[in-house]
Design an enzyme around this catalytic site. Structure first.
Site, short mmCIF file in Angstrom:
data_model
loop_
_atom_site.label_atom_id
_atom_site.label_comp_id
_atom_site.label_asym_id
_atom_site.label_seq_id
_atom_site.Cartn_x
_atom_site.Cartn_y
_atom_site.Cartn_z
N GLU A 45 -10.09 -13.71 -20.27
CA GLU A 45 -10.60 -13.91 -18.91
C GLU A 45 -11.64 -12.84 -18.58
OE1 GLU A 45 -9.17 -12.55 -14.51
OE2 GLU A 45 -7.62 -13.28 -15.87
N LYS A 134 -0.16 -16.80 -10.96
CA LYS A 134 -0.44 -15.39 -11.19
C LYS A 134 0.19 -14.60 -10.05
CE LYS A 134 -4.47 -12.30 -10.84
NZ LYS A 134 -5.95 -12.24 -10.86
#
Length: 214
Positions: A45, A134
């Site tokens: 990411e 998350k």
């Protein structure tokens, strides 16, 4: 075998660790990416709140094998989703829960992992189509908070603490219900050498494998 959908990918990905490459620059993206892939990471990411992020995503996507998914973090707008998707990104990660952004990313075929800090946000994200949650910031939510999330969310929802997780603390989070992690400054910070990144990456993968073997 190539996993073509987010659900298929999530079911197969091992280890479920996201490398958060905040501040990486294009000239080092491919080298750092290869180091992380070699160490076992399967999700990379690049947060969009740093310069050149989309170009780094493009370069990482260009070298990633089919079982490695690259994407963007701090994705806050529809344009963010579109730019990352156009660059070859397949991960949508955000620090917040915005149902419209989640739904747009899911419609684009991306694996969506928005940030949540409360049960209300968690259920909102799931209704919008999130594939994983998350838990951010993990330092504030804590292990007790993670256990509380686990007790009310549907069985099997992937929970990924992000923020302050270290290789030695990883097992305690897994014991509390974590099913994956986002690893940022403990793994990569600008200026680190590929050798340093490799050492950190191997430590996290080893910690995951040691706990998973129990």
């Amino acid at each position: 075998m190539t996993q073509n959908t987010p659900a298929e990918f999530l079911a197969a990905v091992d280890p479920p660790l996201v490398a958060i490459l905040r501040g990486i620059v294009p000239d080092e993206a491919e080298v750092i990416g290869q180091v992380l892939i070699g160490a076992g990471f399967r999700m990379l990411e690049v947060p969009l709140n740093r310069p050149f992020a989309v170009e780094c995503i493009r370069r990482l996507a260009g070298i990633a094998p089919p079982d490695v998914w690259v994407g963007g973090g701090t994705m806050l707008t529809i344009d963010d989703v579109d730019h990352v998707h156009e660059a070859g990104g397949r991960l949508m990660v955000a620090p917040n829960c915005d149902p419209g952004i989640i739904a747009h990313a899911k419609a684009s075929g991306m694996l969506c992992a928005p940030g949540v800090a409360t049960p209300t946000e968690a259920f909102t994200a799931l209704r919008a189509g999130a594939h994983a949650l998350k838990l951010f910031p993990a330092e504030s939510i804590g292990i007790a908070g993670l256990k509380a999330f686990k007790s009310v969310l549907p069985r099997g929802v992937p929970l990924w603490p992000v923020g302050g997780v270290t290789a030695p603390s990883l097992a305690s989070w897994v014991d509390a219900g974590a099913t994956g992690f986002g690893i940022g400054s403990q793994l990569f910070t600008p200026g680190m050498t590929p050798k340093d990144v490799a050492a950190s990456a191997h430590a996290f993968v080893a910690a995951w494998r040691a706990r998973a073997a129990h």
